[in-house]
Write a protein that holds these residues in place. Structure first.
Motif, PDB file in Angstrom:
ATOM      1  N   LEU A  33      -5.515  -2.066  -4.481  1.00 25.16           N
ATOM      2  CA  LEU A  33      -6.463  -1.296  -3.288  1.00 25.16           C
ATOM      3  C   LEU A  33      -6.305  -2.153  -2.254  1.00 25.16           C
ATOM      4  O   LEU A  33      -6.670  -1.258  -1.146  1.00 25.16           O
ATOM      5  CB  LEU A  33      -7.965  -1.619  -4.102  1.00 25.16           C
ATOM      6  CG  LEU A  33      -8.362  -0.918  -5.450  1.00 25.16           C
ATOM      7  CD1 LEU A  33      -9.844  -1.289  -5.848  1.00 25.16           C
ATOM      8  CD2 LEU A  33      -8.471   0.539  -4.798  1.00 25.16           C
ATOM      9  N   ARG A  34      -5.924  -3.190  -2.148  1.00 28.62           N
ATOM     10  CA  ARG A  34      -5.471  -3.888  -0.879  1.00 28.62           C
ATOM     11  C   ARG A  34      -4.692  -3.005  -0.187  1.00 28.62           C
ATOM     12  O   ARG A  34      -4.563  -2.628   1.018  1.00 28.62           O
ATOM     13  CB  ARG A  34      -5.271  -5.247  -1.077  1.00 28.62           C
ATOM     14  CG  ARG A  34      -4.788  -6.036   0.351  1.00 28.62           C
ATOM     15  CD  ARG A  34      -4.228  -7.481   0.171  1.00 28.62           C
ATOM     16  NE  ARG A  34      -3.619  -7.911   1.278  1.00 28.62           N
ATOM     17  CZ  ARG A  34      -3.078  -9.109   1.356  1.00 28.62           C
ATOM     18  NH1 ARG A  34      -3.148  -9.820   0.283  1.00 28.62           N
ATOM     19  NH2 ARG A  34      -2.309  -9.500   2.358  1.00 28.62           N
ATOM     20  N   ILE A  35      -3.432  -2.692  -0.837  1.00 27.05           N
ATOM     21  CA  ILE A  35      -2.354  -1.975  -0.272  1.00 27.05           C
ATOM     22  C   ILE A  35      -2.943  -0.590   0.068  1.00 27.05           C
ATOM     23  O   ILE A  35      -2.522  -0.132   1.155  1.00 27.05           O
ATOM     24  CB  ILE A  35      -1.148  -1.982  -1.336  1.00 27.05           C
ATOM     25  CG1 ILE A  35      -0.492  -3.432  -1.642  1.00 27.05           C
ATOM     26  CG2 ILE A  35      -0.184  -1.084  -0.645  1.00 27.05           C
ATOM     27  CD1 ILE A  35       0.358  -3.342  -2.853  1.00 27.05           C
ATOM     28  N   VAL A  36      -3.397   0.183  -0.858  1.00 32.23           N
ATOM     29  CA  VAL A  36      -3.791   1.378  -0.784  1.00 32.23           C
ATOM     30  C   VAL A  36      -4.704   1.442   0.787  1.00 32.23           C
ATOM     31  O   VAL A  36      -4.691   2.339   1.524  1.00 32.23           O
ATOM     32  CB  VAL A  36      -4.686   2.122  -1.952  1.00 32.23           C
ATOM     33  CG1 VAL A  36      -5.279   3.307  -1.370  1.00 32.23           C
ATOM     34  CG2 VAL A  36      -3.659   2.320  -2.890  1.00 32.23           C
ATOM     35  N   ARG A  37      -5.861   0.920   0.817  1.00 28.62           N
ATOM     36  CA  ARG A  37      -6.841   0.695   1.854  1.00 28.62           C
ATOM     37  C   ARG A  37      -6.119   0.334   3.561  1.00 28.62           C
ATOM     38  O   ARG A  37      -6.361   0.880   4.249  1.00 28.62           O
ATOM     39  CB  ARG A  37      -7.872  -0.541   1.736  1.00 28.62           C
ATOM     40  CG  ARG A  37      -8.942   0.094   0.785  1.00 28.62           C
ATOM     41  CD  ARG A  37     -10.131  -0.504   0.897  1.00 28.62           C
ATOM     42  NE  ARG A  37     -11.270   0.072  -0.123  1.00 28.62           N
ATOM     43  CZ  ARG A  37     -11.947   1.214   0.052  1.00 28.62           C
ATOM     44  NH1 ARG A  37     -11.701   2.006   1.241  1.00 28.62           N
ATOM     45  NH2 ARG A  37     -13.051   1.551  -0.704  1.00 28.62           N
ATOM     46  N   GLU A  38      -5.159  -0.693   3.013  1.00 31.17           N
ATOM     47  CA  GLU A  38      -4.403  -1.053   4.477  1.00 31.17           C
ATOM     48  C   GLU A  38      -3.422   0.295   4.915  1.00 31.17           C
ATOM     49  O   GLU A  38      -3.228   0.637   6.114  1.00 31.17           O
ATOM     50  CB  GLU A  38      -3.506  -1.999   4.424  1.00 31.17           C
ATOM     51  CG  GLU A  38      -4.410  -3.474   4.281  1.00 31.17           C
ATOM     52  CD  GLU A  38      -3.524  -4.778   4.191  1.00 31.17           C
ATOM     53  OE1 GLU A  38      -2.228  -4.499   4.381  1.00 31.17           O
ATOM     54  OE2 GLU A  38      -4.144  -5.961   4.042  1.00 31.17           O
TER      55      GLU A  38
END
Length: 384
Positions: free
Chosen positions: A145-150
């Motif tokens: 989720l960190r990667i996707v949101r960034e």
């Protein structure tokens, strides 16, 4: 704030009886007399859209059709309805998932919502090539989720995490709007992911006191990280003009549960690693089959969980009683309701024409089309 209601697309098949499955148990063959064709799912989606549901949840797992492909096709048969797509981050590259979500938003006019499912059953995860244990899966979900949101924020992402690694990852086209992320989980590891990354925390339909405890815990964790979440609940519904009619229907469903089927499903669910599933099983104490002893709070019935994994409780009662229970959960902080019923086409109308007008009269719900300026007379089919 107007309450938000979502319906359910039964991509494992539908019936006038309960169709089981989920959490490591296969979909029961009994009663799967309505195959999950695009034509039938399109009927349900159009009904939900007309009646005033904002979106429709589609499940994920080996027991049902793929949610991404199915909703992409069904979306072409609707105009406003959003699709709450359940997916497991361990099965998909985060960059590809971010790209798929961006594409879905453009092709549907912004009608994607994402339900992130970490996966509670190791044996099913291994069938898909995922050999992490449960806590590691939650840590990977956080990285995902960190990667996707960034990426959705337009950033170029370089991350060498415990489980995921990307270099120079970026999207050529950003989603507009950015999809909201829904997520559920009752374990401490799940609570940490929810507090840090998600927009809407979902709980299964536990009694109000237990739901209040969950909300307080997640809200406190999120506040420590400077975040505010919304809260939703997943329930089935059996609502009729009178309470007697609703309980008669619940009893009819219960009569369709063969003892051997209940025994087999309960044995399978007892092996689940999911804390949420454990809490669901505790509500009916191992498989009692007496109708009213399964009423664990006024109008909250645990009978569905005898033969179905995951969400196992239903609101049962008259339209006014069901509306009362919805307001009771709303008072705890629940703003979104993800509902279903057997069969899903007919039960959408029972709820949409019976309960939603009562909630509108109480001032806690407005039809989505009304918010967009569509005349009220055009909102509920067949209503006088």
């Amino acid at each position: 704030m107007s309450l938000t209601f979502h319906w359910f697309l039964p991509t494992n098949g539908d019936s006038r009886d309960v169709v089981g499955g989920g959490h490591g148990t296969p979909a029961t063959a009994t009663g799967r007399d309505r195959p999950p064709t695009v034509a039938y799912l399109g009927q349900i989606a159009r009904a939900a859209e007309n009646l005033g549901f904002v979106g429709a949840l589609t499940p994920t797992g080996a027991w049902c059709e793929d949610a991404w492909l199915t909703t992409a096709m069904v979306s072409q048969h609707t105009e406003r309805l959003k699709f709450l797509i359940a997916f497991r981050p361990g099965f998909l590259s985060p960059t590809l998932a971010a790209q798929m979500a961006s594409t879905f938003q453009r092709q549907t006019g912004g009608r994607l919502l994402l339900n992130v499912v970490t996966g509670g059953e190791s044996h099913e995860q291994r069938a898909y090539g995922d050999f992490l244990d449960k806590d590691a899966r939650y840590r990977r979900t956080g990285e995902f989720l960190r990667i996707v949101r960034e990426l959705w924020d337009g950033k170029t992402v370089d991350l060498a995490g415990e489980h995921l690694r990307v270099e120079d990852a970026r999207l050529a086209r950003l989603p507009d709007p950015v999809p909201e992320v829904y997520f559920g989980g009752s374990s401490p590891a799940a609570a940490e992911v929810a507090a840090r990354h998600v927009d809407v925390y979902l709980t299964w339909g536990e009694p109000p006191a237990q739901v209040a405890g969950k909300i307080a815990r997640i809200r406190e964790l999120a506040a420590r990280k400077g975040r505010t979440l919304r809260f939703g609940i997943r329930l089935h519904v059996i609502t009729r003009d009178t309470a007697a009619q609703a309980w008669t229907e619940a009893n009819r469903l219960l009569d369709g549960f063969g003892p051997e089927t209940v025994k087999a499903v309960q044995a399978g669910l007892a092996r689940s690693e999911s804390e949420g599933q454990r809490r669901m099983l505790a509500l009916h104490d191992g498989g009692t089959r007496d109708l009213r002893s399964l009423e664990i709070h006024p109008n909250l019935w645990a009978g569905i969980g005898l033969v179905r994994g995951g969400a196992g409780t239903a609101l049962v009662g008259s339209h006014d009683e069901v509306a009362d229970r919805i307001e009771e959960y709303h008072a705890l902080g629940i703003d979104e309701f993800v509902l279903s019923g057997y069969p899903h086409l007919e039960e959408a109308y029972w709820f949409g024409e019976g309960v939603l007008p009562r909630l509108a009269a109480r001032g806690v719900w407005r039809h989505p089309d009304e918010r967009r300026g569509v005349p009220a007379a055009a909102q509920v089919p067949f209503a006088s």
